[in-house]
Design a protein around this motif. Sequence first.
Motif, PDB file in Angstrom:
ATOM      1  N   GLY B  88       0.805  -1.216   0.000  1.00 19.47           N
ATOM      2  CA  GLY B  88       0.000   0.000   0.000  1.00 19.47           C
ATOM      3  C   GLY B  88       0.840   1.268   0.000  1.00 19.47           C
ATOM      4  N   ASN B  92       0.677   4.505  -2.972  1.00 20.18           N
ATOM      5  CA  ASN B  92       0.515   5.931  -2.737  1.00 20.18           C
ATOM      6  C   ASN B  92       1.350   6.765  -3.684  1.00 20.18           C
ATOM      7  OD1 ASN B  92      -1.262   6.786  -0.828  1.00 20.18           O
ATOM      8  ND2 ASN B  92      -0.018   6.055   0.856  1.00 20.18           N
ATOM      9  N   ARG B 369      -3.590  -3.313   3.554  1.00 26.28           N
ATOM     10  CA  ARG B 369      -3.246  -1.913   3.790  1.00 26.28           C
ATOM     11  C   ARG B 369      -3.574  -1.068   2.570  1.00 26.28           C
ATOM     12  NH1 ARG B 369       2.442  -1.356   7.110  1.00 26.28           N
ATOM     13  NH2 ARG B 369       1.885  -2.800   8.771  1.00 26.28           N
ATOM     14  N   TYR B 370      -4.656  -1.403   1.877  1.00 28.95           N
ATOM     15  CA  TYR B 370      -4.968  -0.672   0.649  1.00 28.95           C
ATOM     16  C   TYR B 370      -6.164   0.238   0.793  1.00 28.95           C
ATOM     17  CZ  TYR B 370      -1.598  -3.724  -1.588  1.00 28.95           C
ATOM     18  OH  TYR B 370      -0.445  -4.381  -1.935  1.00 28.95           O
ATOM     19  N   GLY B 371      -6.724   0.322   1.983  1.00 28.52           N
ATOM     20  CA  GLY B 371      -7.885   1.183   2.163  1.00 28.52           C
ATOM     21  C   GLY B 371      -8.024   1.555   3.622  1.00 28.52           C
ATOM     22  N   GLU B 372      -8.967   2.409   3.900  1.00 30.71           N
ATOM     23  CA  GLU B 372      -9.232   2.813   5.287  1.00 30.71           C
ATOM     24  C   GLU B 372     -10.534   2.191   5.758  1.00 30.71           C
ATOM     25  OE1 GLU B 372      -7.488   4.306   7.455  1.00 30.71           O
ATOM     26  OE2 GLU B 372      -6.010   5.504   6.375  1.00 30.71           O
ATOM     27  N   PRO B 373     -10.581   1.608   6.936  1.00 26.70           N
ATOM     28  CA  PRO B 373      -9.450   1.406   7.856  1.00 26.70           C
ATOM     29  C   PRO B 373      -8.576   0.248   7.406  1.00 26.70           C
ATOM     30  CG  PRO B 373     -11.411   0.378   8.736  1.00 26.70           C
ATOM     31  CD  PRO B 373     -11.830   1.031   7.450  1.00 26.70           C
ATOM     32  N   SER B 374      -7.272   0.352   7.589  1.00 29.41           N
ATOM     33  CA  SER B 374      -6.382  -0.729   7.172  1.00 29.41           C
ATOM     34  C   SER B 374      -6.449  -1.854   8.189  1.00 29.41           C
ATOM     35  CB  SER B 374      -4.950  -0.210   7.044  1.00 29.41           C
ATOM     36  OG  SER B 374      -4.342  -0.154   8.304  1.00 29.41           O
ATOM     37  N   SER B 376      -4.061  -3.402   9.417  1.00 36.06           N
ATOM     38  CA  SER B 376      -3.047  -3.224  10.448  1.00 36.06           C
ATOM     39  C   SER B 376      -3.572  -2.370  11.592  1.00 36.06           C
ATOM     40  CB  SER B 376      -1.807  -2.565   9.852  1.00 36.06           C
ATOM     41  OG  SER B 376      -1.211  -3.435   8.933  1.00 36.06           O
ATOM     42  N   VAL B 377      -4.171  -1.241  11.245  1.00 41.28           N
ATOM     43  CA  VAL B 377      -4.708  -0.357  12.285  1.00 41.28           C
ATOM     44  C   VAL B 377      -5.745  -1.108  13.117  1.00 41.28           C
ATOM     45  CG1 VAL B 377      -6.170   1.653  12.665  1.00 41.28           C
ATOM     46  CG2 VAL B 377      -4.215   1.808  11.117  1.00 41.28           C
ATOM     47  N   ALA B 406     -15.492  -2.278   4.547  1.00 40.80           N
ATOM     48  CA  ALA B 406     -15.651  -0.918   4.027  1.00 40.80           C
ATOM     49  C   ALA B 406     -14.982  -0.762   2.670  1.00 40.80           C
ATOM     50  CB  ALA B 406     -15.079   0.094   5.014  1.00 40.80           C
TER      51      ALA B 406
END
Lengths: 306, 413
Positions: B88, B92, B369-374, B376-377, B406
């Motif tokens: 991810g 960016n 890790r390609y969107g929100e929320p990831s 990892s988070v 999401a």
Amino acid sequence: MPQLRMTGRGLWITALIVPPLAFVALFIVYPIVSAFAYAFFDWQGLRRLDFVGLENFHTVLFVEPYRSWTINAFKNNVIVFFALMVLQNGLGFILAYALWRELPGARFHRIAVFLPVVLSTIIVAYLFKLFYHPLFGVVNITLKGIGLGWLAQPWLGQSGTALGSIIVAQAWHMVGFPTLVFLAGMQRIPGEILDAVRMETESEWVKITKIVWPLVAPSATIVFTLLFVGAFNWFELPYIMGGLDGSPFGSTDVLGLYFYRTAFGNVSAGQQDFGLGSALAVLIFIFIAIVAGVITTRLRAREIQL
Amino acid sequence: MKTNLIRIGAALSAVLVAAPAFAQDLTFWSWRQEDRAAYETFIDTFEAANPGITVKFETFEAANYNTILSTALAGGVGPDVMMVRAYGGLENVAAAGYLEELTTASVPALANFAAPAIAAESVRADGKLYAVPFASQTQLVIYNKALFDANGIAEPQTWDELKAAAQKLKDAGVIPFANGTATAWQNETVTFGLGSSLMGKDFYDALMAGEADFTDARFTGALGEIADVAAEYFPDGFIGLDYPSAQQLFSSGMAGMFIGGSYELATFKTQNPDIELGVFAAPGKTAEDAKLVGLYFDGGYAANAAGANKEASVKFLNYLASKEFGQAFANTLNNISTIPGVTFDNPLLAEVNDLNKSSIPYLMLAHFRYGEPSGSVLIQGEMQKLFAGETTPEAIGEALTTGLAAWYEPFKK
């Protein structure tokens, strides 16, 4: 027809006014205006795509997961504001009063109280991180030493204590500032008034509530307003002590951290969204400007009443 | 030798000043401040073989590197060659079109790279490759050999043996695991460094095929086991223990094991040159379960698509993809080079390289890790809750699946 020819005096005034105006326009007005503009566009990384109107504002306020992040960060800022109001400004007032009354050792304490303000935030943050260390921290070791071992906590690791611990560090760091402002205010109180009070009563309480407090009201206005702005722009201490994610699980997250994460991304998320970040920044800016404005005018009015 | 180099350098710069038309000045950006000396040596080797090209190595703070890089690229003042993140973090920068696409035509050595390494530096949407991958990292368990020997502990083959080993250390007054979870990202490391074998390859394959989500018992079961081990064998108050303190606990010999990445090996050696280290993949339930490490790729070297010296940049990238460079990289920086055929002087690295043969990708980084929320988070926060006793493994499975829905298509219902 208006006079357009530059006279000597006009030239002087122009020469003196233009540089500072240009400076303000370039470094203050322009960034603010462009942040406003950024908030209305869709972004991919740092590349600007289409105009999206109020979409970004809608997202940060109403779309999950942003909605709950925004609410959580805002809620923490409110807690920080009220806690610091008591810890930092309340304590500051009491300290200032004690210093003003010239209690024994006042000279030394005047310096001691203000000294932490001079320290860099980084130093304070690391110092308190060490204090709160679960294994070797002064706080836990002291508690264990005096037989209160059951009170020893992983201070920065629990949702219940993490934010409070950071607030205490902040209050310790900055308590000297309201103290100084209040002290200056108290020293401006005319001696005649104090003499007159002394004829009437010996009670310190009456002196504080009837004389000192109303007369330092202008200092209170300044200190409250600055605290409000500071509490809602809070960034350094939670960043160093809790991390960019507001660890543990968002309990030390504040708007400043949240804005930074959203706009610039962090290693764990890998996402940067300048549009959402700018929308957040604009909202924070408007909120602070309006509330700070209200606080100032209300407190000003109250100063006169008192 | 060194004075000679300086002389050559001085002569070169004189020429460059005099005739900028011939100059091939490359700037090379990195977040590895600590590797500066090593990179200067690599660059010297390259410059000696390619007269007329000079490379200037510049470093920036790691945490803000992506921000600084994308800002510079957007403003048209980016470097010619740069380190970029993987997955991810790469997208960016690459999706905005700032990076030069790499093919086996421009960098022939890429044909021999392992597929997961290539995938890590490619953009998912177009499948195009934008960087030469430089290192892989492995999430596993690192242990203190002297402490294991003194307590008669062998590398555990089953989950129960792992717990028994931890108990032995605890009885001997040694902290079994040094890890703390106050630093958010450490939660992810602990979860997959310890849990990859428990989750198993079947779970990973099913997840990728869209047949399973995070509510799967193989996943939530692993989380439960991890939380039990943490509660019993991590330091007192580990939920308030930050990452640097955890490292210190281990390197000072106060703790027997550290769940972490292969990147820790060099750090521990620096902090305590006398420490003797060993590594193993955290075991699964039984000895027959495959022992899996969590594997991921760190980043790559990319060229600026708008750079003025693209030809020289690609030449430099070819050097960075060469076996000669990979060998020097592995030897001096003690990292696992992704370049095929590199051998390792350091027996530990050789062992890590062997362990890598049985691995699953470091899950959240590689795929979520390609969107929100990831992912990892989410997992970091949820594991902190689990360690604090504020949630259950089943609730985490639910939270991850609904949270990722999401943006992650297979989870959308």
